[in-house]
Design a protein around this motif. Structure first.
Motif, PDB file in Angstrom:
ATOM      1  N   LEU A  45       0.897  -1.238  -0.115  1.00 36.51           N
ATOM      2  CA  LEU A  45      -0.054  -0.025   0.016  1.00 36.51           C
ATOM      3  C   LEU A  45       0.864   1.284   0.109  1.00 36.51           C
ATOM      4  O   LEU A  45       0.463   2.248  -0.633  1.00 36.51           O
ATOM      5  N   SER A  46       2.094   1.303   0.745  1.00 40.08           N
ATOM      6  CA  SER A  46       2.707   2.338   0.784  1.00 40.08           C
ATOM      7  C   SER A  46       3.315   2.576  -0.637  1.00 40.08           C
ATOM      8  O   SER A  46       3.601   3.643  -1.188  1.00 40.08           O
ATOM      9  N   LYS A  47       3.924   1.499  -1.417  1.00 43.80           N
ATOM     10  CA  LYS A  47       4.351   1.748  -2.587  1.00 43.80           C
ATOM     11  C   LYS A  47       3.312   2.231  -3.724  1.00 43.80           C
ATOM     12  O   LYS A  47       3.539   2.987  -4.469  1.00 43.80           O
ATOM     13  N   ALA A  48       2.328   1.641  -3.561  1.00 43.37           N
ATOM     14  CA  ALA A  48       0.816   2.065  -4.374  1.00 43.37           C
ATOM     15  C   ALA A  48       0.551   3.585  -4.123  1.00 43.37           C
ATOM     16  O   ALA A  48       0.318   4.475  -5.064  1.00 43.37           O
TER      17      ALA A  48
ATOM     18  N   ALA B 243       0.663   9.189  -6.015  1.00 47.52           N
ATOM     19  CA  ALA B 243       1.303  10.651  -5.480  1.00 47.52           C
ATOM     20  C   ALA B 243       1.925  10.984  -6.729  1.00 47.52           C
ATOM     21  O   ALA B 243       1.809  12.291  -7.320  1.00 47.52           O
ATOM     22  N   GLN B 244       2.779  10.215  -7.424  1.00 49.16           N
ATOM     23  CA  GLN B 244       3.789  10.753  -8.541  1.00 49.16           C
ATOM     24  C   GLN B 244       2.843  10.898  -9.700  1.00 49.16           C
ATOM     25  O   GLN B 244       3.061  11.683 -10.490  1.00 49.16           O
TER      26      GLN B 244
END
Length: 111
Positions: free
Chosen positions: A90-93, A98-99
């Protein structure tokens, strides 16, 4: 030389719970660990571990974990590992999204 857990478990013989319970009963009835080992096969050390664990499970132990506590700990460790993996995904997603939505994003240009 240190042996890995894999090699230990490959050679370790598994005994059913009922067999272990019977070894504990025989030991408590007065048989020695060495005698039980010769007659039934498990090492004296293994039988002594079974006796200690049975004592813990019956509330007479040395303060170690009971079998139920060991099972719960293993379950909680598995669950914790799964939750950590989910959090990482979830953090990577979130970072990826955001990018993608950033106004100065390299992937998104208005030209």
């Amino acid at each position: 030389m240190v042996k890995s857990k894999v090699s230990k478990s490959r050679f370790a013989k598994r005994y059913p719970k009922e067999f272990k319970r019977q070894m504990v009963e025989l030991y408590r009835a007065g048989n020695t660990l060495t005698d039980l080992s010769r007659r039934f096969g498990p090492t004296p050390w293994a039988i002594s571990l079974w006796v200690k664990q049975a004592d813990r499970d019956e509330g007479r132990g040395d303060g170690g974990l009971t079998s139920a506590e060991r099972e719960e700990l293993a379950r909680l460790r598995r669950e914790n590992k799964r939750l950590q993996m989910e959090r990482e995904i979830l953090s990577k997603a979130a970072a990826w999204f955001a990018q993608e939505t950033a106004p100065n994003s390299k992937r998104h240009s208005d030209s």
